[in-house]
Each structure stands twice: as C-alpha cells, then as structure tokens.
Design an enzyme around this catalytic site. Sequence first.
Site, PDB file in Angstrom:
ATOM      1  N   LYS A 101       0.807  -1.228   0.000  1.00 23.93           N
ATOM      2  CA  LYS A 101       0.000   0.000   0.000  1.00 23.93           C
ATOM      3  C   LYS A 101       0.843   1.283   0.000  1.00 23.93           C
ATOM      4  O   LYS A 101       0.438   2.287  -0.564  1.00 23.93           O
ATOM      5  CB  LYS A 101      -0.981  -0.008   1.180  1.00 23.93           C
ATOM      6  CG  LYS A 101      -2.075  -1.070   1.030  1.00 23.93           C
ATOM      7  CD  LYS A 101      -2.988  -1.090   2.229  1.00 23.93           C
ATOM      8  CE  LYS A 101      -4.386  -0.661   1.839  1.00 23.93           C
ATOM      9  NZ  LYS A 101      -5.353  -0.743   2.931  1.00 23.93           N
ATOM     10  N   ASP A 157     -10.273   3.947   1.869  1.00 23.82           N
ATOM     11  CA  ASP A 157     -10.609   3.359   3.173  1.00 23.82           C
ATOM     12  C   ASP A 157     -11.378   4.340   4.068  1.00 23.82           C
ATOM     13  O   ASP A 157     -12.343   3.957   4.737  1.00 23.82           O
ATOM     14  CB  ASP A 157      -9.345   2.885   3.900  1.00 23.82           C
ATOM     15  CG  ASP A 157      -8.778   1.607   3.294  1.00 23.82           C
ATOM     16  OD1 ASP A 157      -9.552   0.840   2.697  1.00 23.82           O
ATOM     17  OD2 ASP A 157      -7.565   1.388   3.409  1.00 23.82           O
TER      18      ASP A 157
END
Length: 279
Positions: A65, A102
């Site tokens: 990520k 997110d």
Amino acid sequence: MAKACVIGWPVEHSRSPLIHRYWLAEYGIDGTYDKEAVRPEDFVAFVGALAEHGYVGANVTLPHKEAALRLARSADEAAIAIGAVNTLWLDAEGRLHASNTDAYGFMTNLDAEAPQWNEGLGAAMVLGAGGAARAVLYGLIKATDAKIFVANRTRARAEALAHLFGPRVEVVDWGARNAAFGTCGLLINTTSLGMTGQAPLDIDLTALPQDAVVADIVYNPLLTPLLVAAAKRGNATVDGLGMLLHQAVPGFERWFGVRPEVTPALRAHVVASLSPEAA
Ligand code: ATR
C-alpha cells in the site's frame, strides 16, 4: 472487456474478488477481477506493466500500500494524508493514478449504519494507531469538530498520528483507555484484536455513555467480542464489513464505469464467506 485485479502478498485471503465479481454479474458488465500474488520485490515491475497484463486498474493490499503511493503519477488527498493507497487506475495516456478509499468506506458506512453518530458529539476514541487508524482519523477529522482521542499499546505510534493530524487529536495512554470513555460518543476499534485467531480486545465499557456508537473495523467475525459487549449494554453498533464493501465502490466505478450499490444481498454474499461464528 475491462480487467481489474487485487495485488497482494499473500492475496488468497482477499475478499475483494467476491465483491467485484458480484457487481460485474449484477450489472452485466463484460469484465473480470483477478487475484495477483506479487512479491514485494516484484511489485514495481508488475505495476509498471499493468497495461501489458491487460488491466485498467487494481486494488492494492498488504504489503504494497505504501509502495503504490510512490509509484503513482498522481494521488488524491486521502492517499497522501494516509500515506497509503488501495486503488490504482490507468488513464487514457497510460498514466497511473492512485486513491485511498478506506476513509471514504469507513465514513460512508458509519453515516449509513449510525446516522446519529455526530449529533452533539463531544469526543471520539480511536483504539489503535496502525494504517487503519490513519484512514479512520483522516475521515473523522474531516467529518466532525469533536475532539479525537487515540489510545495505542505503543504510545509513540499514537503520538506520531497526533503530530500528523494536529491538535484535535489527543493521545491517551493505553492503560487509561477505559477511564477516558466518559465523554466519548463514538468508540472505534482499529486494532486487529477480536479478529478470528486473535485475542479479544481487553476493554471495560462501564464509563461509555449509553448513547455512544461503537464501531469495529474487524469484520471476521462480524460480531466481535467488542460489538457483542456494546450491544448487550444498549449501544448502537457498526460492524467492519460495511467499510470493506463501501471502500470498493469508487474503484469499481473507475474501472468499469458504473457506480455500484452496496446492498443487503451483496452483504449476505460476503457474510457467507466469513467464519461460521460470524453469522
Ligand atoms: P493495520 O495497518 O491493519 O492497522 P498494524 O499497523 O499492524 O495494522 O496495526 C495493528 C494495530 O493493532 C496497532 O495499533 C497495534 O498496536 P501496536 O502499535 O502497539 O503494535 C494493535 N495491536 C495488535 N496487537 C495488539 C495487542 N495484543 N494489544 C494491543 N494492541 C494490539
């Protein structure tokens, strides 16, 4: 035909294919969503050849990520603030763009499941200070004016987040977390505790107001020990699955051109894949 994938190492556990393949079928889209197991040392080359692999974009999961953020030509404000990326796409010129969805997923689900969460909110408590906490804090700071406490076993990581997000964030000692619940109208677990195979979160909710909302980002099991304890004393609860479903929406729309809906049927489809005790 449009192709997307999730890139991780390992990637087998990812539930993203379940979600995106459900939507591909639901909307009758000629596309695929694959799992790509890519080692950290191969990630740069793999993403550099994304178009050659036939992909229009990808989700990125652990441990890639942060690396994905470094590779992208452009990244949205959330990805930069969170320091990590979960969604990539190529534009018509083949340039790589990145987003972190997110925080969007967490906040959209919180708004949907507990719309009252911000009414007269004095303070919120975030437990944990990892990558998930960063996304939750980024979302919360934008959505509320309330004070935000962060408690983490390793205090230095909580302090790093307070430094990053500014004076609205206040660090509470991990040992003092239970005593700090008195003014909290929102409690969020972002640690991995309570997940299948992990110890439950050690917590005493006695001081938490009755009208506080309790959210967990753990979704396997769906009803974590924290959520069970919170529901038992009458608190509204929000489970972690909704965040997972909602964070997938912007990526699907980018790759396949349809903004998909998070429905009870999708939720049931994913719940069926969780541990038996989850239901
Ligand atoms: P993620 O990116 O998914 O948030 P992470 O960065 O590994 O994952 O963070 C996991 C979080 O769970 C951290 O806040 C971690 O606390 P530390 O920073 O002290 O490691 C927390 N955590 C994991 N196991 C824990 C335990 N047994 N007790 C308390 N906190 C724990």
